[in-house]
Design a protein around this motif. Sequence first.
Motif, PDB file in Angstrom:
ATOM      1  N   LEU A   1      66.419  19.628  79.582  1.00  0.00           N
ATOM      2  CA  LEU A   1      65.508  18.573  80.042  1.00  0.00           C
ATOM      3  C   LEU A   1      64.594  17.996  78.957  1.00  0.00           C
ATOM      4  N   ILE A   2      63.980  18.862  78.160  1.00  0.00           N
ATOM      5  CA  ILE A   2      63.031  18.343  77.173  1.00  0.00           C
ATOM      6  C   ILE A   2      63.690  17.375  76.180  1.00  0.00           C
ATOM      7  N   PRO A   3      64.906  17.603  75.731  1.00  0.00           N
ATOM      8  CA  PRO A   3      65.497  16.621  74.790  1.00  0.00           C
ATOM      9  C   PRO A   3      65.837  15.281  75.427  1.00  0.00           C
ATOM     10  N   LEU A   4      65.832  15.214  76.769  1.00  0.00           N
ATOM     11  CA  LEU A   4      66.285  13.987  77.433  1.00  0.00           C
ATOM     12  C   LEU A   4      65.574  12.718  76.964  1.00  0.00           C
ATOM     13  N   PRO A   5      64.216  12.693  77.004  1.00  0.00           N
ATOM     14  CA  PRO A   5      63.563  11.460  76.532  1.00  0.00           C
ATOM     15  C   PRO A   5      63.926  11.112  75.101  1.00  0.00           C
ATOM     16  N   PHE A   6      64.157  12.156  74.299  1.00  0.00           N
ATOM     17  CA  PHE A   6      64.517  11.876  72.910  1.00  0.00           C
ATOM     18  C   PHE A   6      65.912  11.256  72.824  1.00  0.00           C
ATOM     19  N   TYR A   7      66.779  11.662  73.770  1.00  0.00           N
ATOM     20  CA  TYR A   7      68.105  11.033  73.796  1.00  0.00           C
ATOM     21  C   TYR A   7      67.997   9.555  74.152  1.00  0.00           C
ATOM     22  N   PHE A   8      67.112   9.274  75.131  1.00  0.00           N
ATOM     23  CA  PHE A   8      66.906   7.856  75.468  1.00  0.00           C
ATOM     24  C   PHE A   8      66.410   7.090  74.251  1.00  0.00           C
ATOM     25  N   LEU A   9      65.448   7.712  73.573  1.00  0.00           N
ATOM     26  CA  LEU A   9      64.906   7.081  72.373  1.00  0.00           C
ATOM     27  C   LEU A   9      66.007   6.826  71.354  1.00  0.00           C
ATOM     28  N   GLU A  10      66.880   7.820  71.172  1.00  0.00           N
ATOM     29  CA  GLU A  10      67.946   7.685  70.173  1.00  0.00           C
ATOM     30  C   GLU A  10      68.956   6.615  70.565  1.00  0.00           C
ATOM     31  N   ILE A  11      69.160   6.467  71.894  1.00  0.00           N
ATOM     32  CA  ILE A  11      70.064   5.391  72.335  1.00  0.00           C
ATOM     33  C   ILE A  11      69.485   4.044  71.906  1.00  0.00           C
ATOM     34  N   ILE A  12      68.182   3.893  72.100  1.00  0.00           N
ATOM     35  CA  ILE A  12      67.535   2.633  71.705  1.00  0.00           C
ATOM     36  C   ILE A  12      67.595   2.469  70.188  1.00  0.00           C
ATOM     37  N   VAL A  13      67.260   3.560  69.484  1.00  0.00           N
ATOM     38  CA  VAL A  13      67.256   3.485  68.017  1.00  0.00           C
ATOM     39  C   VAL A  13      68.653   3.134  67.505  1.00  0.00           C
ATOM     40  N   GLY A  14      69.664   3.734  68.105  1.00  0.00           N
ATOM     41  CA  GLY A  14      71.034   3.444  67.679  1.00  0.00           C
ATOM     42  C   GLY A  14      71.361   1.980  67.813  1.00  0.00           C
ATOM     43  N   PHE A  15      70.945   1.398  68.931  1.00  0.00           N
ATOM     44  CA  PHE A  15      71.206  -0.027  69.143  1.00  0.00           C
ATOM     45  C   PHE A  15      70.395  -0.873  68.175  1.00  0.00           C
ATOM     46  N   VAL A  16      69.121  -0.541  68.057  1.00  0.00           N
ATOM     47  CA  VAL A  16      68.237  -1.351  67.215  1.00  0.00           C
ATOM     48  C   VAL A  16      68.705  -1.322  65.764  1.00  0.00           C
ATOM     49  N   GLN A  17      69.091  -0.134  65.304  1.00  0.00           N
ATOM     50  CA  GLN A  17      69.515  -0.054  63.906  1.00  0.00           C
ATOM     51  C   GLN A  17      70.796  -0.850  63.666  1.00  0.00           C
ATOM     52  N   ALA A  18      71.709  -0.791  64.629  1.00  0.00           N
ATOM     53  CA  ALA A  18      72.932  -1.581  64.489  1.00  0.00           C
ATOM     54  C   ALA A  18      72.593  -3.061  64.446  1.00  0.00           C
ATOM     55  N   ALA A  19      71.687  -3.469  65.347  1.00  0.00           N
ATOM     56  CA  ALA A  19      71.309  -4.881  65.385  1.00  0.00           C
ATOM     57  C   ALA A  19      70.597  -5.291  64.110  1.00  0.00           C
ATOM     58  N   VAL A  20      69.731  -4.398  63.606  1.00  0.00           N
ATOM     59  CA  VAL A  20      68.983  -4.724  62.393  1.00  0.00           C
ATOM     60  C   VAL A  20      69.940  -4.879  61.213  1.00  0.00           C
ATOM     61  N   PHE A  21      70.874  -3.951  61.107  1.00  0.00           N
ATOM     62  CA  PHE A  21      71.834  -4.041  60.003  1.00  0.00           C
ATOM     63  C   PHE A  21      72.606  -5.352  60.089  1.00  0.00           C
ATOM     64  N   MET A  22      73.032  -5.680  61.303  1.00  0.00           N
ATOM     65  CA  MET A  22      73.799  -6.917  61.484  1.00  0.00           C
ATOM     66  C   MET A  22      72.952  -8.135  61.129  1.00  0.00           C
ATOM     67  N   MET A  23      71.736  -8.185  61.671  1.00  0.00           N
ATOM     68  CA  MET A  23      70.906  -9.368  61.466  1.00  0.00           C
ATOM     69  C   MET A  23      70.541  -9.537  59.997  1.00  0.00           C
ATOM     70  N   LEU A  24      70.219  -8.416  59.332  1.00  0.00           N
ATOM     71  CA  LEU A  24      69.842  -8.524  57.924  1.00  0.00           C
ATOM     72  C   LEU A  24      71.031  -8.997  57.091  1.00  0.00           C
ATOM     73  N   SER A  25      72.193  -8.405  57.335  1.00  0.00           N
ATOM     74  CA  SER A  25      73.380  -8.843  56.603  1.00  0.00           C
ATOM     75  C   SER A  25      73.618 -10.322  56.833  1.00  0.00           C
ATOM     76  N   LEU A  26      73.492 -10.714  58.091  1.00  0.00           N
ATOM     77  CA  LEU A  26      73.714 -12.118  58.461  1.00  0.00           C
ATOM     78  C   LEU A  26      72.747 -13.036  57.717  1.00  0.00           C
ATOM     79  N   VAL A  27      71.464 -12.645  57.742  1.00  0.00           N
ATOM     80  CA  VAL A  27      70.453 -13.488  57.096  1.00  0.00           C
ATOM     81  C   VAL A  27      70.679 -13.553  55.593  1.00  0.00           C
TER      82      VAL A  27
END
Lengths: 239, 166
Positions: free
Chosen positions: A200-226
Amino acid sequence: MESHIVLTPEILGYMGSLPVSNTLLVSWMVMGFLLIISVLATKNVQLVPTGLQNLVELVIEGIYNTVSELAQEKTKVIFPVVATFFLFILTANWLGLLPGFATITYKNLPLLRSINSDLNMTLSLALVSAVITHGLAIRYLGVIDYLKKWFSFNPIFLFVGLLELVSEFTKIVSLSFRLFGNIFAGEVVLSTVAGIFAFLIPLPFYFLEIIVGFVQAAVFMMLSLVFMVLLSEKHTNEH
Amino acid sequence: MEQIIKDFGIQPVFLAAQVVNFLVLLFLLKRFLYKPILKVLDERKKTISKSLQDAQEIEQRLQKTVEEQEKILIKAAKEAAGLIDSATKSADLIISEAHTKASLNMEEMMEKTRQSLSAEKEKLSQEVRAEVANLLTLGFEKITGKALSKQDQEELLQKSMKDING
């Protein structure tokens, strides 16, 4: 269960002379996963989409619209590259959250490891991004105009150009270390929290990591694009 | 720098392997994912814009048809009104003609009737007169016991008739 914080990828074995690390293995898995999805989704393409095709279309169209807003007429060339960055990094990040990663061992080494917690992988992605960025700039500007971006007979502009040249290397470093740092830190946090109490305790961190995973992918894409769009743009305010 | 590279376990082999991986993935995804999906998206866009255009065209045509219909209806209504008008006029004419004709006929008939009535009356009065004369003659004969001469008869008749009339 000892928690091991290792920066270097573990080498599981050798395929001929090629060392196979756990991150390399996972990156093949990610590739296979993406390929299977795309083949399944486009096996029977219909004008009225259903199921998997619908989902894939949603993602592809979203990325395509984002790219075309910035790249305009260069979209056709830039889109496949940045979309692949996004899909690859996103899939890798989310796949790395699955159970079994870092816990299944092979010869006392973790068999699976999130790809982007290995600097080799993020650095190579950043290098590819940089090479393609400069390649596109040469393609759209021509060699002369491309070199003019960095070198000038005007000493002030020469200085600025040289600074910019340095910043190009900084971009590689920042792209690779940003992704690596985020995902590696996430892995460490998850294993640490799981070491404290595994339920149970790691659960919120997993949610956080799901967001971080998406954000980092998006950031990498956007920066490369720019970077690609900016560098392949003509210098209009010159002199 | 070397220390960093060593710490992070950077190996050219891994870098190269990952670059190759990425390029292979790029190629495969381009072939199996982006191309078909973008193609179908484009196709759908075209289909939708074409249907929208068609719809607009149909709407315009419908509008035109409606307008034409309205025109035809207005024309028809006008024609009908004209027809009704002329029909009414001719009907009035016919009726008034019939009226005059009928009144003429009636007058004629009344005239005829009057004539025949007066003729009848004349005839009747003559008959009555003859009958009365006859009766008177018979009565006198009975009373007086003698036959009246022709002259007396006439005289008496005249006198009686005067009494009856007056």
